[in-house]
Design a protein around this motif. Structure first.
Motif, PDB file in Angstrom:
ATOM      1  N   VAL A  78      -5.144 -28.961 -23.553  1.00 16.30           N
ATOM      2  CA  VAL A  78      -5.164 -30.460 -22.627  1.00 16.30           C
ATOM      3  C   VAL A  78      -6.030 -30.469 -21.769  1.00 16.30           C
ATOM      4  O   VAL A  78      -6.592 -31.860 -21.262  1.00 16.30           O
ATOM      5  CB  VAL A  78      -3.295 -30.230 -22.033  1.00 16.30           C
ATOM      6  CG1 VAL A  78      -3.024 -30.007 -22.824  1.00 16.30           C
ATOM      7  CG2 VAL A  78      -2.994 -29.381 -21.266  1.00 16.30           C
ATOM      8  N   ALA A  79      -6.607 -29.674 -21.477  1.00 17.21           N
ATOM      9  CA  ALA A  79      -7.593 -29.116 -20.233  1.00 17.21           C
ATOM     10  C   ALA A  79      -9.226 -29.491 -20.640  1.00 17.21           C
ATOM     11  O   ALA A  79      -9.780 -29.658 -21.638  1.00 17.21           O
ATOM     12  CB  ALA A  79      -7.700 -28.194 -19.119  1.00 17.21           C
ATOM     13  N   ILE A 113     -10.453 -30.200 -15.959  1.00 15.53           N
ATOM     14  CA  ILE A 113      -9.703 -31.635 -15.500  1.00 15.53           C
ATOM     15  C   ILE A 113      -8.646 -31.856 -16.414  1.00 15.53           C
ATOM     16  O   ILE A 113      -8.653 -31.825 -17.476  1.00 15.53           O
ATOM     17  CB  ILE A 113     -10.659 -32.792 -15.273  1.00 15.53           C
ATOM     18  CG1 ILE A 113     -11.926 -31.864 -14.190  1.00 15.53           C
ATOM     19  CG2 ILE A 113      -9.994 -33.943 -15.026  1.00 15.53           C
ATOM     20  CD1 ILE A 113     -13.049 -33.100 -13.538  1.00 15.53           C
ATOM     21  N   ILE A 114      -7.169 -32.232 -16.336  1.00 13.29           N
ATOM     22  CA  ILE A 114      -6.157 -32.448 -16.945  1.00 13.29           C
ATOM     23  C   ILE A 114      -6.421 -34.128 -17.069  1.00 13.29           C
ATOM     24  O   ILE A 114      -5.483 -34.531 -15.569  1.00 13.29           O
ATOM     25  CB  ILE A 114      -4.942 -31.701 -16.702  1.00 13.29           C
ATOM     26  CG1 ILE A 114      -5.336 -30.675 -17.131  1.00 13.29           C
ATOM     27  CG2 ILE A 114      -4.225 -32.101 -17.184  1.00 13.29           C
ATOM     28  CD1 ILE A 114      -3.564 -29.473 -16.842  1.00 13.29           C
ATOM     29  N   SER A 115      -6.580 -35.012 -17.507  1.00 14.18           N
ATOM     30  CA  SER A 115      -6.940 -36.264 -16.994  1.00 14.18           C
ATOM     31  C   SER A 115      -5.623 -37.179 -18.040  1.00 14.18           C
ATOM     32  O   SER A 115      -5.522 -37.840 -18.794  1.00 14.18           O
ATOM     33  CB  SER A 115      -7.644 -36.858 -18.388  1.00 14.18           C
ATOM     34  OG  SER A 115      -7.898 -36.708 -19.649  1.00 14.18           O
ATOM     35  N   SER A 116      -4.307 -36.052 -17.602  1.00 14.04           N
ATOM     36  CA  SER A 116      -2.608 -37.060 -18.290  1.00 14.04           C
ATOM     37  C   SER A 116      -2.546 -38.500 -17.842  1.00 14.04           C
ATOM     38  O   SER A 116      -1.368 -39.063 -19.043  1.00 14.04           O
ATOM     39  CB  SER A 116      -1.413 -36.061 -18.339  1.00 14.04           C
ATOM     40  OG  SER A 116      -1.566 -35.933 -16.352  1.00 14.04           O
ATOM     41  N   CYS A 154      -1.287 -37.267 -25.851  1.00 19.26           N
ATOM     42  CA  CYS A 154      -0.585 -36.826 -26.864  1.00 19.26           C
ATOM     43  C   CYS A 154      -0.816 -37.211 -28.066  1.00 19.26           C
ATOM     44  O   CYS A 154      -0.545 -36.312 -28.315  1.00 19.26           O
ATOM     45  CB  CYS A 154       0.582 -38.574 -25.896  1.00 19.26           C
ATOM     46  SG  CYS A 154       1.082 -38.695 -24.267  1.00 19.26           S
ATOM     47  N   SER A 155      -1.244 -37.444 -28.413  1.00 22.86           N
ATOM     48  CA  SER A 155      -1.660 -37.448 -29.711  1.00 22.86           C
ATOM     49  C   SER A 155      -2.452 -36.469 -30.441  1.00 22.86           C
ATOM     50  O   SER A 155      -2.304 -36.286 -31.866  1.00 22.86           O
ATOM     51  CB  SER A 155      -2.595 -38.801 -30.844  1.00 22.86           C
ATOM     52  OG  SER A 155      -4.598 -38.175 -29.470  1.00 22.86           O
ATOM     53  N   THR A 156      -2.729 -35.910 -29.592  1.00 26.01           N
ATOM     54  CA  THR A 156      -3.137 -34.202 -29.868  1.00 26.01           C
ATOM     55  C   THR A 156      -2.407 -32.901 -29.277  1.00 26.01           C
ATOM     56  O   THR A 156      -2.619 -31.298 -29.571  1.00 26.01           O
ATOM     57  CB  THR A 156      -5.044 -33.847 -29.779  1.00 26.01           C
ATOM     58  OG1 THR A 156      -4.713 -33.845 -27.834  1.00 26.01           O
ATOM     59  CG2 THR A 156      -5.347 -34.738 -29.843  1.00 26.01           C
ATOM     60  N   ALA A 180       6.458 -32.640 -26.581  1.00 22.21           N
ATOM     61  CA  ALA A 180       6.091 -33.240 -25.814  1.00 22.21           C
ATOM     62  C   ALA A 180       5.090 -34.553 -25.964  1.00 22.21           C
ATOM     63  O   ALA A 180       3.645 -34.902 -26.148  1.00 22.21           O
ATOM     64  CB  ALA A 180       5.064 -32.884 -24.607  1.00 22.21           C
ATOM     65  N   THR A 181       5.795 -35.957 -26.267  1.00 21.74           N
ATOM     66  CA  THR A 181       4.687 -37.214 -26.824  1.00 21.74           C
ATOM     67  C   THR A 181       5.515 -38.249 -25.916  1.00 21.74           C
ATOM     68  O   THR A 181       7.133 -37.904 -25.852  1.00 21.74           O
ATOM     69  CB  THR A 181       4.620 -36.649 -28.720  1.00 21.74           C
ATOM     70  OG1 THR A 181       5.718 -37.266 -28.564  1.00 21.74           O
ATOM     71  CG2 THR A 181       4.327 -36.074 -28.986  1.00 21.74           C
TER      72      THR A 181
END
Length: 358
Positions: free
Chosen positions: A215-216, A230-233, A239-241, A270-271
């Motif tokens: 995710v980072a 950097i986690i750009s949530s 979400c797709s990956t 977690a989607t």
């Protein structure tokens, strides 16, 4: 990700400000071991123990020891605020803990005390990080949630403090966790801005992900002195990956996660767009592991050492007598019923293929 407790000794302003936690509806040690065993059989090779604050669990070293013995090939990690690590780090390492992530949102005393909302000093967390290093848990990952108007001026000092130490700072965009943290888009410091601020002082270059679904976004310092993530949530949702499977008590819901298996805790995929698949609350008492966590459609055993990245769908619309008569007819309502069923049980890409055949 197995949530061991909903209790926490912090009241972070971006997480659960002013909330009193302490529900008894949490995973027992046997629950955790059983869930780990079941999901290991599905191909899960990374287990992270979270909370609340997991170090508040008195049986944590024993639990880690049991998990490490039962799953020696599993990457066992822990997320903590770090304040109890000076007393616990060596015990956790001896029990089999391999990796640790510590939350630290500012190096400025006034800012950090305000953000944790219990007036705890920065040095206590830094001592915990040092204790983890001394115990041989390396590298330590340090998570910093960045909120505009609060701690965005700490981005570069935080990077500078850990640069060259071997530890990895990960900057996280301020996320919406429901109705408790007063989230506004104006408060989000985007991943692009975070990267620009660091790069202006310490030149960066992109680095490849360590594994599929990480995710980072990784960046290396061009002088070779380490890396940041950097986690750009919010600005660039992943979400797709995302392949994270979470367990938490049934009363807790997250906007970015939807429940797929119910027991005393909820196992979630977690989607954001995945609908839920309710399961019996009696799963804990079932006799076999395969029955304890019913396999939802779309989750199948995998052999790779990454997290499950399967879509979980809801069951088709139940065929009541009226719907059954419509489905067997040639009326226009038959196509509408089929489209509703398709929209409930297929991904957008599959749905497009069905539409194209019409």
């Amino acid at each position: 990700r197995l949530s061991l407790t909903d209790r926490c000794n912090f009241r972070c302003s971006y997480c659960s400000p002013g909330l009193e936690a302490g529900s008894p509806d949490v995973l027992s040690r046997s629950d955790v071991q059983r869930l780990a065993r079941v999901f290991a059989s599905l191909g899960i090779r990374r287990i992270r123990l979270t909370g609340g604050e997991p170090l508040l669990r008195k049986d944590l070293p024993l639990l880690i020891s049991r998990l490490a013995e039962q799953h020696p090939a599993t990457d066992l990690a822990l997320t903590t605020n770090g304040i109890l690590l000076p007393q616990e780090a060596a015990r956790l390492r001896n029990a089999g803990l391999r990796r640790i992530t510590v939350s630290l949102d500012s190096l400025r005393e006034d800012v950090f005390r305000a953000m944790n909302d219990v007036d705890f000093p920065v040095q206590g967390v830094l001592d915990g990080i040092q204790a983890a290093r001394a115990a041989g848990i390396r590298p330590v990952k340090v998570n910093m949630v960045v909120k505009r108007g609060v701690n965005e001026d700490d981005i570069v000092p935080m990077a500078s403090h850990f640069k060259g130490t071997g530890d990895i700072v990960r900057f996280i965009e301020f996320m919406d966790v429901g109705a408790t943290n007063g989230w506004r888009m104006d408060d989000v410091v985007t991943a692009a801005e975070i990267a620009h601020r660091i790069d202006a002082t310490f030149p960066l270059e992109p680095a490849d992900a360590n594994y599929t679904g990480e995710v980072a976004q990784r960046y290396r310092y061009r002088d070779g002195s380490g890396e940041v993530g950097i986690i750009s949530s919010v600005s660039q949702p992943f979400c797709s990956t995302c392949g994270r499977v979470r367990s938490r008590r049934a009363a807790v819901r997250s906007r970015s996660c939807s429940p797929t298996v119910y027991a005393s805790a909820v196992v979630t995929v977690a989607t954001r767009s995945t609908p839920s698949v309710p399961r019996s609350a009696a799963a804990r008492s079932r006799s076999t592991d395969s029955a304890a966590v019913p396999k939802a459609p779309g989750i199948a055993p995998v052999s790779r050492s990454t997290r499950v990245r399967r879509r979980v769908s809801t069951p088709a619309i139940p065929l009541t007598p009226k719907r059954r008569s419509i489905a067997s007819s040639e009326s226009p309502a038959r196509w509408l019923l089929c489209r509703r069923a398709i929209s409930r049980t297929t991904t957008p890409r599959q749905k497009g293929r069905w539409d194209s055949k019409s």
